[in-house]
Design a protein around this motif. Structure first.
Motif, PDB file in Angstrom:
ATOM      1  N   HIS A 103      40.301  39.705  28.037  1.00 15.83           N
ATOM      2  CA  HIS A 103      40.853  39.783  29.506  1.00 15.83           C
ATOM      3  C   HIS A 103      39.561  40.559  30.322  1.00 15.83           C
TER       4      HIS A 103
ATOM      5  N   LEU B 117      37.111  37.980  31.688  1.00 18.89           N
ATOM      6  CA  LEU B 117      37.743  36.771  32.541  1.00 18.89           C
ATOM      7  C   LEU B 117      37.039  36.982  34.140  1.00 18.89           C
TER       8      LEU B 117
ATOM      9  N   ALA C 120      38.051  37.087  37.087  1.00 19.59           N
ATOM     10  CA  ALA C 120      38.446  38.210  37.769  1.00 19.59           C
ATOM     11  C   ALA C 120      38.059  39.452  37.541  1.00 19.59           C
ATOM     12  N   MET C 121      37.513  39.701  36.337  1.00 17.06           N
ATOM     13  CA  MET C 121      37.096  41.012  35.870  1.00 17.06           C
ATOM     14  C   MET C 121      35.522  41.010  35.963  1.00 17.06           C
TER      15      MET C 121
ATOM     16  N   GLU D  54      40.611  29.430  31.506  1.00 17.19           N
ATOM     17  CA  GLU D  54      41.111  30.445  32.044  1.00 17.19           C
ATOM     18  C   GLU D  54      42.643  31.025  31.622  1.00 17.19           C
TER      19      GLU D  54
ATOM     20  N   ILE E 189      43.897  33.872  29.179  1.00 14.32           N
ATOM     21  CA  ILE E 189      44.998  35.357  29.558  1.00 14.32           C
ATOM     22  C   ILE E 189      46.108  35.040  28.492  1.00 14.32           C
TER      23      ILE E 189
ATOM     24  N   ILE F 204      36.964  48.789  37.273  1.00 17.41           N
ATOM     25  CA  ILE F 204      36.532  47.685  38.285  1.00 17.41           C
ATOM     26  C   ILE F 204      36.739  48.093  39.588  1.00 17.41           C
TER      27      ILE F 204
END
Lengths: 295, 295
Positions: free
Chosen positions: A84, A87, A89-90, A108, A112, A162
């Motif tokens: 995760h 990813l 988004a991270m 992706e 997840i 983050i």
């Protein structure tokens, strides 16, 4: 030291074999998420957390089979967090343990779900009698792992990592971030041995203190390696934190200051092991290994 | 029927209040992930799964406090699955329960972490003595919830749902998809009451059979609503499955065929409750409610 490396390698192999058994392949579309779980969990790595579970359990003469089962559950949590964290988004990382990250190798959505699957399976493994015959012990392991992994632990730490104000964290700030993001699971790994072995409070507290110092030293060395190694040496991208202007231990303390702090922490970690005398010599060596490691 | 609606509403409120207590807000960056967990978990919804936990538990005179705690854990799992299913990499939905989805209200990284946090917290809740004083019961609940939620249940079902060959599934194929993606958690919800109440095997099996039929009827009605309602009525996008060419119960059986199948399943679900006689009349009414619901 080379003896420790041999033992670490043997234990890592045992953990990988156990994960291989626990994560049973399946046919059809459903098999894809299990393939992604296996891709990430069987990829290798140092298996430091499982080693800490097994080694702390051995202090109390815990059945090695129970310790190995518990170690596999902890490693599932670690692997889910890597999937995760990587990813788009991270951290948006393409490389992990020298291979494509899960979302690059699969996609992706599958990554997840593979993370979700490993997170869930970790609790299934601890709930099964193979991790300990006494349900009270199993439920204590589950409560500890959930606390270390959730919003008051790893998930909370990743959120801080983050956040927009991440770059401006001061020393207490990044110390707190580390304590949640990586420290909580390392601490649980050591505490798991005490839970499995129904250790005395003083012994459990000694392991917690050892783990707290070890975890912080581990993160400081991570920062040092990140600033001084190549991606080829580490098997993952390097220098990203500094390039992104993120506060790091090296950035705040300097290279020599960070190295000195890591040394002090390892000394302090080992001091907490005194009550176990000779039985804890591998945990002592592990702390030294964490300081000297090159990957 | 209107009596059932009142009871459902009361129980839903109790679940929301319990979730409000269990998901404690926090300050700082870490507070953001908890805010997102609360945003999704306190958004309302029918709370059907928690109702099934509480109602099946009441068959065995389980302490309602234990049932409510367990119900909250099940709802956390349901809410986590909605957050992750709505992500851009999955169903890419903007609307859920009449509000912006978590990744729209917060951001994608926060939504992923909020899902991870709820999934983890569900196990923490079940591991705590508040869900049942006997650790053996708690560990059985955890094992059941993990199995229903993991790669052999919900996670596996979602994988099948987004697989390339999803569109071409036949009736056994979408029945299997439903059994994993939504059926497994609905079945666990009913079984949880039996676990909490240390029910006889025959009673537990009766609840499983009821839940299996109810879950399938629920999904068929979902497909009917999806094909016949507006987004305003449902509080989420509609007609997407048909537009995407996905196989649905309505697509395969036709509207009348699907309605007939749902009716038969509800009748069969209620027949399994016969051994509980009058005590199960709310579970019977629930099955009828699932058939007649408009949202």
């Amino acid at each position: 030291m080379s003896e420790l490396r041999d033992i670490l390698a043997l234990r890592a192999e045992a953990v990988t074999r156990r994960l291989d058994v626990l994560l049973t392949s399946a046919a059809g579309s459903r098999g894809r998420v299990i393939a992604a779980m296996r891709y990430s969990a069987l990829a290798g790595g140092k298996r430091l957390r499982p080693f800490l579970v097994m080694e702390s359990a051995s202090l109390f003469d815990v059945d090695p089979e129970h310790a190995l089962q518990c170690a596999a559950a902890v490693e599932m949590i670690h692997c889910y967090s890597l999937i995760h964290d990587d990813l788009p988004a991270m951290d948006d990382s393409d490389l992990r343990r020298g291979r494509a990250t899960a979302h690059k190798e699969f996609d992706e959505a599958t990554a997840i779900l593979a993370g979700d699957g490993l997170l869930t399976e970790a609790f299934a493994v601890l709930a099964a009698p193979q991790s300990h015959p006494d349900p009270a012990v199993r439920v204590e392991l589950i409560a500890g792992l959930a606390e270390a992994s959730g919003a008051a632990g790893m998930v909370g730490g990743q959120m801080i990592d983050i956040a927009p104000d991440r770059d401006a964290l001061d020393l207490p700030g990044i110390t707190n971030l580390q304590a949640l993001k990586t420290g909580a699971l390392i601490t649980f790994s050591c505490e798991a041995g005490a839970i499995l072995g129904r250790a005395k409070d003083s012994e459990r507290q000694a392991l917690r203190s050892y783990a707290r110092d070890l975890g912080l030293a581990f993160q400081i060395v991570d920062d040092l390696l990140d600033s001084e190694s190549t991606p080829e040496e580490l098997g993952k991208p390097t220098g990203q934190d500094a390039a992104a202007g993120k506060a790091t231990f090296v950035g705040i303390l300097g290279i020599e200051g960070a190295r000195g702090k890591a040394r002090d922490l390892v000394k302090s970690a080992c001091a907490h092991l005194a009550i176990f005398s000779q039985k804890a010599k591998l945990l002592e060596a592990t702390a030294q290994f964490v300081l000297d490691r090159k990957t």
